[in-house]
Design an enzyme around this catalytic site. Structure first.
Site, PDB file in Angstrom:
ATOM      1  N   MET A  50      -1.374  -8.834  11.915  1.00 31.48           N
ATOM      2  CA  MET A  50      -0.511  -9.627  12.797  1.00 31.48           C
ATOM      3  C   MET A  50      -0.604  -9.055  14.217  1.00 31.48           C
ATOM      4  O   MET A  50       0.286  -9.276  15.048  1.00 31.48           O
ATOM      5  CB  MET A  50       0.931  -9.615  12.299  1.00 31.48           C
ATOM      6  CG  MET A  50       1.057 -10.272  10.928  1.00 31.48           C
ATOM      7  SD  MET A  50       2.638 -11.044  10.609  1.00 31.48           S
ATOM      8  CE  MET A  50       3.705  -9.625  10.662  1.00 31.48           C
ATOM      9  N   GLY A  56      -3.428   2.863  12.178  1.00 30.14           N
ATOM     10  CA  GLY A  56      -3.425   2.457  10.769  1.00 30.14           C
ATOM     11  C   GLY A  56      -4.367   1.269  10.562  1.00 30.14           C
ATOM     12  O   GLY A  56      -5.200   1.267   9.646  1.00 30.14           O
ATOM     13  N   HIS A  57      -4.273   0.272  11.457  1.00 26.44           N
ATOM     14  CA  HIS A  57      -5.192  -0.873  11.373  1.00 26.44           C
ATOM     15  C   HIS A  57      -6.626  -0.400  11.607  1.00 26.44           C
ATOM     16  O   HIS A  57      -7.551  -0.836  10.929  1.00 26.44           O
ATOM     17  CB  HIS A  57      -4.861  -1.929  12.444  1.00 26.44           C
ATOM     18  CG  HIS A  57      -3.497  -2.532  12.308  1.00 26.44           C
ATOM     19  ND1 HIS A  57      -2.466  -2.239  13.175  1.00 26.44           N
ATOM     20  CD2 HIS A  57      -2.996  -3.417  11.419  1.00 26.44           C
ATOM     21  CE1 HIS A  57      -1.395  -2.940  12.832  1.00 26.44           C
ATOM     22  NE2 HIS A  57      -1.681  -3.647  11.761  1.00 26.44           N
ATOM     23  N   ASP A 173       2.448  -1.037   3.031  1.00 29.17           N
ATOM     24  CA  ASP A 173       3.091  -2.238   2.477  1.00 29.17           C
ATOM     25  C   ASP A 173       2.650  -2.351   1.018  1.00 29.17           C
ATOM     26  O   ASP A 173       1.894  -3.250   0.648  1.00 29.17           O
ATOM     27  CB  ASP A 173       2.662  -3.465   3.268  1.00 29.17           C
ATOM     28  CG  ASP A 173       3.161  -3.401   4.700  1.00 29.17           C
ATOM     29  OD1 ASP A 173       4.386  -3.421   4.898  1.00 29.17           O
ATOM     30  OD2 ASP A 173       2.329  -3.292   5.613  1.00 29.17           O
ATOM     31  N   SER A 208       3.299   2.288  12.176  1.00 26.83           N
ATOM     32  CA  SER A 208       3.767   0.916  11.995  1.00 26.83           C
ATOM     33  C   SER A 208       3.891   0.274  13.375  1.00 26.83           C
ATOM     34  O   SER A 208       4.227   0.954  14.353  1.00 26.83           O
ATOM     35  CB  SER A 208       5.153   0.950  11.332  1.00 26.83           C
ATOM     36  OG  SER A 208       5.794  -0.279  11.503  1.00 26.83           O
ATOM     37  N   SER A 209       3.644  -1.035  13.426  1.00 27.66           N
ATOM     38  CA  SER A 209       3.813  -1.741  14.709  1.00 27.66           C
ATOM     39  C   SER A 209       5.267  -1.644  15.159  1.00 27.66           C
ATOM     40  O   SER A 209       5.576  -1.675  16.340  1.00 27.66           O
ATOM     41  CB  SER A 209       3.426  -3.215  14.565  1.00 27.66           C
ATOM     42  OG  SER A 209       2.122  -3.308  14.061  1.00 27.66           O
TER      43      SER A 209
HETATM   44  O1  PAF Z   1       0.605  -6.914   6.600  1.00 26.47           O
HETATM   45  C1  PAF Z   1       0.561  -7.782   7.509  1.00 26.47           C
HETATM   46  O2  PAF Z   1       0.344  -7.489   8.698  1.00 26.47           O
HETATM   47  C2  PAF Z   1       0.795  -9.253   7.156  1.00 26.47           C
HETATM   48  O3  PAF Z   1       1.736  -9.378   6.141  1.00 26.47           O
HETATM   49  C3  PAF Z   1      -0.508  -9.977   6.779  1.00 26.47           C
HETATM   50  C4  PAF Z   1      -1.142  -9.428   5.530  1.00 26.47           C
HETATM   51  C5  PAF Z   1      -1.491  -9.899   7.946  1.00 26.47           C
HETATM   52  C6  PAF Z   1      -0.201 -11.471   6.526  1.00 26.47           C
HETATM   53  O4  PAF Z   1       0.359 -12.073   7.632  1.00 26.47           O
END
Ligand code: PAF
Length: 302
Positions: A50, A56-57, A173, A208-209
């Protein structure tokens, strides 16, 4: 003392040389690009996000780029998974910065559609329903009704468009990860789901964002969440699941500025309450001031 099994990182987005990267906003253009890549026999890795990207990403994207010829990242703040309009409006949108980071990580395609491009009016309003086999009735599912329906709605749509061979999700998550695994099974997607370890600051705070919304003081306070979770690994060696759950909640609530919403020790696959520590994960949600943070810890089998 036992350690949290996570990756600690220094911030370094400049890991790979810049490559040419396409930013696509239309579903049709993405489908055409994917069609061409499939015809060339390329392996496709996918990281749904998102935006408001952090290290982390980046760890997911790096792994994806190592394991696939083509890496696609979606950046889409999905309205259907928010139960709270204010939360949706406040969610950080930083596409220019995100795109720069992704270019440096060797991403081939960024898919960044608008909500109108992603959903028809009816889809936006409809109550998307999916059989989670009970996985959505606990923890986040209980606290955020409809949230996982929205997640499955968007991820299934993104999988149909991107047709990835592998897709990467963070273990922070954890419930979402298990739900995505179930979705793949039920909807019979031909994609391998890869769960990646939580990335933490040196202090232990899970990235985390939402951390962007913490003040410096709140950040210092929030560090206590991972501290208490780590300490619970030792405590669990000589106590029951119920005693350990109580202890973690009490210890976190004892820190001024933190308030536990839930701490549940559950089976790592079913997410049902764990009878013992043989295959258990502890999942916590804590309010640090107004910011809702989640974290988790796996208990070693014994
Ligand atoms: O984890 C997230 O950032 C969101 O839940 C995802 C998997 C991109 C779906 O919108």
């Amino acid at each position: 003392m036992l350690e949290l099994s996570t990756v600690t990182v220094t911030f370094n987005f400049r890991a790979l040389p810049a490559l040419s990267m396409e930013i696509i906003t239309a579903k049709k253009s993405l489908s055409e690009a994917i069609g061409a890549l499939k015809r060339q026999g390329k392996t496709i890795g996918f990281v749904p996000t998102m935006g408001a990207l952090h290290e982390g990403h980046a760890s997911l994207v790096r792994r994806c780029a190592q394991e696939n010829e083509i890496t696609i990242v979606s950046v889409f703040v999905n309205p259907t998974q928010f139960n709270n309009k204010e939360d949706l409006d406040k969610y950080p949108r930083t596409l220019d910065r995100d795109s720069e980071l992704l270019r440096d990580l060797g991403v081939s395609i960024v898919f960044a559609p608008s909500p109108q491009e992603m959903y028809s009016e009816e889809e936006m309003q409809e109550r998307f329903a999916f059989d989670f086999g009970g996985l959505d009735e606990v923890m986040e599912g209980k606290m955020r009704p409809g949230h996982f329906n929205g997640v499955v709605q968007v991820v299934s749509k993104l999988f149909r468009l991107a047709q990835p061979d592998r897709a990467y999700f963070g273990e922070k998550d954890y419930q979402q990860l298990q739900i995505i695994r179930r979705m793949v099974e039920v909807m019979q997607f031909d994609v391998k789901i890869i769960g990646c370890p939580i990335v933490r600051e040196k202090s232990g705070l899970a990235l985390s964002s939402r951390n962007e919304r913490l003040s410096e003081k709140e950040k210092l306070t929030a560090v206590n969440i991972s501290r208490v979770l780590t300490e619970s690994l030792d405590y669990a060696l000589s106590h029951t699941v119920a005693e350990t759950e109580r202890r973690v909640a009490e210890q976190i609530n004892a820190v001024e500025g933190l308030e536990v919403e839930y701490y549940e020790i559950v089976d790592q696959s079913t997410l049902l309450p764990a009878a013992d520590f043989s295959h258990a994960i502890g999942c916590v949600t804590v309010y640090c001031g107004p910011v809702r943070l989640i974290d988790n810890i796996k208990y070693p089998a014994r």
